[in-house]
Design a protein around this motif. Structure first.
Motif, PDB file in Angstrom:
ATOM      1  N   ALA A   2       0.839  -1.195   0.000  1.00  0.00           N
ATOM      2  CA  ALA A   2       0.000   0.000   0.000  1.00  0.00           C
ATOM      3  C   ALA A   2       0.875   1.247   0.000  1.00  0.00           C
ATOM      4  N   TRP A  39      -9.551   4.190   0.693  1.00  0.00           N
ATOM      5  CA  TRP A  39      -8.597   3.380  -0.062  1.00  0.00           C
ATOM      6  C   TRP A  39      -9.192   2.932  -1.396  1.00  0.00           C
ATOM      7  N   TYR A  41      -7.883  -0.060  -4.631  1.00  0.00           N
ATOM      8  CA  TYR A  41      -6.888  -0.979  -5.162  1.00  0.00           C
ATOM      9  C   TYR A  41      -6.661  -0.665  -6.636  1.00  0.00           C
ATOM     10  N   GLN A  49      -1.171  -6.184  -7.841  1.00  0.00           N
ATOM     11  CA  GLN A  49      -2.193  -5.392  -7.158  1.00  0.00           C
ATOM     12  C   GLN A  49      -1.565  -4.567  -6.036  1.00  0.00           C
ATOM     13  N   GLU A  51      -2.337  -0.872  -3.348  1.00  0.00           N
ATOM     14  CA  GLU A  51      -3.393  -0.119  -2.687  1.00  0.00           C
ATOM     15  C   GLU A  51      -2.937   1.310  -2.452  1.00  0.00           C
TER      16      GLU A  51
END
Length: 75
Positions: A2, A39, A41, A49, A51
């Protein structure tokens, strides 16, 4: 992985301007212990992937908690 950002809207605009594939719409938490967190993605060009996350003010639980989760903005 993230990426924490203070200005979620600016970061989201940046991703969109660069053609990054978002995986759905941003989630904005307005209630519960995670209130204040946003948030979304997204995918890298090679398919990983990631975030984008933000809670620059605080999360609601922090107003009464004696133990805090790590806050990337204060690191």
């Amino acid at each position: 992985m993230a990426f924490y950002v203070d200005d979620f809207d600016a970061a989201l605009t940046h991703l969109k301007l660069h053609g990054v594939r978002l995986l759905g719409k941003p989630t904005y938490r307005n209630t519960g212990p995670s209130a204040g967190q946003t948030w979304v993605y997204f995918l890298t060009p090679w398919g990983m992937q990631l975030e984008l996350v933000s809670f620059p003010e605080d999360k609601r639980y922090e107003r009464t908690a004696t133990t805090m989760l790590w806050q990337p903005a204060s690191a």
